[in-house]
Design a protein around this motif. Sequence first.
Motif, short mmCIF file in Angstrom:
data_model
loop_
_atom_site.label_atom_id
_atom_site.label_comp_id
_atom_site.label_asym_id
_atom_site.label_seq_id
_atom_site.Cartn_x
_atom_site.Cartn_y
_atom_site.Cartn_z
N ALA A 121 0.90 -1.35 0.12
CA ALA A 121 0.00 -0.02 -0.10
C ALA A 121 0.70 1.26 -0.05
O ALA A 121 0.38 2.47 0.17
CB ALA A 121 -1.16 0.10 1.37
N ARG A 122 2.22 1.03 -0.20
CA ARG A 122 3.06 2.28 -0.16
C ARG A 122 3.06 3.11 1.15
O ARG A 122 3.02 4.15 1.22
CB ARG A 122 2.89 3.12 -1.23
N ALA A 123 2.81 2.34 2.09
CA ALA A 123 2.65 2.97 3.66
C ALA A 123 3.93 2.70 4.53
O ALA A 123 4.10 3.43 5.53
CB ALA A 123 1.60 2.37 4.20
N ASP A 124 4.64 1.91 3.94
CA ASP A 124 6.03 1.45 4.71
C ASP A 124 6.87 2.67 5.03
O ASP A 124 7.38 2.82 6.17
CB ASP A 124 6.77 0.55 4.17
N ASP A 125 6.92 3.61 4.00
CA ASP A 125 7.86 4.68 4.16
C ASP A 125 7.40 5.59 5.52
O ASP A 125 8.11 5.92 6.37
CB ASP A 125 7.96 5.52 2.82
N PHE A 126 6.26 5.90 5.17
CA PHE A 126 5.85 7.04 6.33
C PHE A 126 5.58 6.48 7.61
O PHE A 126 5.78 6.99 8.71
CB PHE A 126 4.51 7.92 6.00
N ILE A 127 5.35 5.06 7.65
CA ILE A 127 5.17 4.28 9.00
C ILE A 127 6.70 4.30 9.80
O ILE A 127 6.74 4.64 10.70
CB ILE A 127 4.71 2.90 8.93
N ALA A 128 7.53 4.06 8.77
CA ALA A 128 9.05 4.13 9.31
C ALA A 128 9.61 5.49 9.93
O ALA A 128 10.27 5.50 11.01
CB ALA A 128 9.96 3.71 8.24
N ARG A 129 8.85 6.57 9.59
CA ARG A 129 9.35 7.82 9.97
C ARG A 129 8.36 8.23 11.21
O ARG A 129 8.53 9.47 11.83
CB ARG A 129 9.16 8.70 8.89
N LEU A 130 7.42 7.54 11.50
CA LEU A 130 6.41 7.84 12.63
C LEU A 130 7.32 7.58 13.88
O LEU A 130 8.43 6.57 14.07
CB LEU A 130 5.38 6.83 12.66
N PRO A 131 6.98 8.23 15.16
CA PRO A 131 7.88 8.05 16.23
C PRO A 131 8.15 6.67 17.03
O PRO A 131 9.13 6.44 17.12
CB PRO A 131 7.16 9.08 17.26
N GLN A 132 7.19 5.96 16.92
CA GLN A 132 7.21 4.45 17.24
C GLN A 132 6.96 3.60 16.18
O GLN A 132 6.61 2.42 16.54
CB GLN A 132 6.16 4.17 18.52
N GLY A 133 7.14 3.87 14.91
CA GLY A 133 6.74 3.12 13.82
C GLY A 133 5.56 2.24 13.97
O GLY A 133 4.31 3.24 13.97
N TYR A 134 5.33 1.25 13.78
CA TYR A 134 4.25 0.47 14.03
C TYR A 134 3.43 0.72 15.14
O TYR A 134 2.28 0.21 15.28
CB TYR A 134 4.47 -1.03 13.45
N ASP A 135 4.31 0.78 16.45
CA ASP A 135 3.45 0.97 17.51
C ASP A 135 2.96 2.20 17.82
O ASP A 135 2.39 2.72 18.76
CB ASP A 135 4.47 0.39 18.68
N THR A 136 3.00 3.12 16.57
CA THR A 136 2.60 4.48 17.00
C THR A 136 0.90 4.61 17.28
O THR A 136 0.43 4.07 16.44
CB THR A 136 2.82 5.54 15.80
N LEU A 137 0.51 5.12 18.16
CA LEU A 137 -1.10 5.46 18.35
C LEU A 137 -1.36 6.61 17.30
O LEU A 137 -0.66 7.46 17.28
CB LEU A 137 -1.29 5.78 19.75
N ILE A 138 -2.50 6.41 16.55
CA ILE A 138 -2.74 7.48 15.56
C ILE A 138 -3.77 8.21 15.94
O ILE A 138 -4.28 9.20 15.03
CB ILE A 138 -3.08 6.86 14.31
N GLY A 139 -4.44 8.09 17.14
CA GLY A 139 -5.42 9.01 17.72
C GLY A 139 -6.99 8.62 17.04
O GLY A 139 -6.99 7.73 16.34
N ASP A 140 -8.09 9.43 17.68
CA ASP A 140 -9.36 9.13 17.18
C ASP A 140 -9.34 9.18 15.72
O ASP A 140 -8.90 10.28 15.14
CB ASP A 140 -10.28 10.24 17.89
N ARG A 141 -9.87 8.16 15.17
CA ARG A 141 -10.15 8.09 13.58
C ARG A 141 -9.13 8.68 12.94
O ARG A 141 -8.98 8.87 11.79
CB ARG A 141 -11.36 9.05 13.12
N GLY A 142 -8.01 8.34 13.56
CA GLY A 142 -6.41 8.59 12.83
C GLY A 142 -6.20 9.83 12.65
O GLY A 142 -5.38 10.49 11.86
N VAL A 143 -6.59 10.89 13.45
CA VAL A 143 -6.34 12.36 13.41
C VAL A 143 -5.00 12.70 13.20
O VAL A 143 -4.42 13.70 12.69
CB VAL A 143 -7.07 13.04 14.62
#
Length: 556
Positions: free
Chosen positions: A454-476
């Motif tokens: 889904a071409r999502a791996d790049d931005f996920i890698a840049r999130l503070p906790q990667g795959y463990d990052t909480l994304i907030g209500d409805r992903g805000v």
Amino acid sequence: MSDLRALLVFAAPHRSALAFSGLLMLCESAAALLVPWAGGLLTEAMLRTADVTPVGLASAGVGIVLTGMLGLFALQALLKFGTTYILGNAADKIVSDLKIRLYDHLQALPLAYYHQRRLGDTLALLTNDVYVLSGFISGTALALVPLLFTAGGAVILMFRIQPSLALLAVILIPLFYLLMKIVGRRLRPLAGQLQEEYATAVAIAQENLGMLPAIKTFTRERQESTRYRDQIDRIFRLNVKQRRIYAALEPLVQLIAAVGIVLVLALASADLAEGRLAPAQLVSFLLYAALLTRPVSGLANVYGQTQTARGAFARLQQAMDEPPEPAGDVGSALTVVKGEIEFRGVSFGYAGRSAALERVDLQVAAGETIAIVGPNGAGKSTLGHLLMRLHEPSAGQILIDGIDIASVSLESLRRQIGVVPQHVLLFNATVRDNIAYGRPEPSQSEIEAAAVAARADDFIARLPQGYDTLIGDRGVRLSGGQQQRLALARALLKDPPILILDEATAMFDPQGEVEYLQASRDALKRRTVLLITHRPASLAAADRIVRMEQGRIVES
Ligand code: ADP
């Protein structure tokens, strides 16, 4: 009371606990009823002191009765503890069961149910109405039982002492009943109105807090605050009205009871003078009468709360009576081998609206990617909703691999289809949990593969906790495009033979869209794909383009 009887269904599993506490209540009432009798004995013993009996003997009698009374009070306290504890637990369990049943039912209702009402109304059911019922069951209905036992016992024992006096007390009962009826006529509509307004307050708060970005950007804070305050004021004024009735009711009932006692006293003094009543009997009688006033004045409260509970239960029942979707496993299981889709003369209209689809015929071959284009409101998304059986067509059939989907189980049908909806729905959980939502216990490598596709791996890698990052209500805490990529990864991980992408690349930048299409070419090729889109790059990826207008297919 008749509608509240349906509550017994929920009480049935706890009948042994209820029966046991009923027994305890009976004992408690019996202990309470023994006190006036002991009071009579005490009077007799005391009078004897003043008369002829040797002083020592009489005061020994007084001592015995007083000790007995102390014992009775202690026993009452112990029994009260038992009933409160056991009954409280049983009532809690009944309400817990009710909440779970209600939630499961609400979850099973078709989406159309929610499209026709405010979410706040449904939330008020789960919060306020259930809360009212819980208070009614534990605080009112069950507390009533010992009061009624005691009152009934007191009346019977009063008759045994002096029937003519007891009759007077009994005559007052229809008077109370009449009073309750009159007051009830005013209280009932008030209770209904109050809960209606409460639901509106919940709905306003719930909608506004979800709409905060709009409120802030359109600087509507003041108006929304006023709207909410007006609603709370309305509730306050209704509460004042209700309190006025309650506040008047209890003293009024007590006053009538007191007048009754005075009358009894007047008659009793005549009986006493003429020797028809012993002083000890009079004391017992008055103590019974006092015992009787307690339930009677409590009755006013019980009556009002019953009215409120009736309203709450009626609303709950109304929701429970709504027909749910068929259970997930009802019908034959659909196993998709190829992924052929056929719409055969399908018509459908949303409740209260003109037709959204009119006799749609559409065939999609297995493994084909078709793009569906057309103006807003043409019915493109509705095709997807019907394919998932989120709504049922009013005419025609939809077939997958030649099988009418109306005959298959919802679970098996929905397992075969992955959707990336126009409005992505993400949970306030980690990236990992959001991607994994459609598949039980996937491995980390499977999740990562879906993210790559889904071409999502790049931005996920840049999130503070990667795959463990909480994304907030409805992903805000993600951008619109990132949310869509997560939704795509989630749909791909589910790995369904049929995929519906509803404007799934709408939030992508052009470069990202091209990259995504290239990357998912393989993933799409193995599936039957309905691509609802306007974007040229996406159109280029389709095998065929179908054009819709006003609920019809106009070009293929
Ligand atoms: P498209 O995807 O082509 O933009 P939709 O399939 O979403 O169009 O909608 C088709 C029509 O149905 C529109 O006129 C829309 O207003 C209406 N519609 C969509 N959803 C609902 C709903 N939940 N209740 C009532 N009408 C709806």
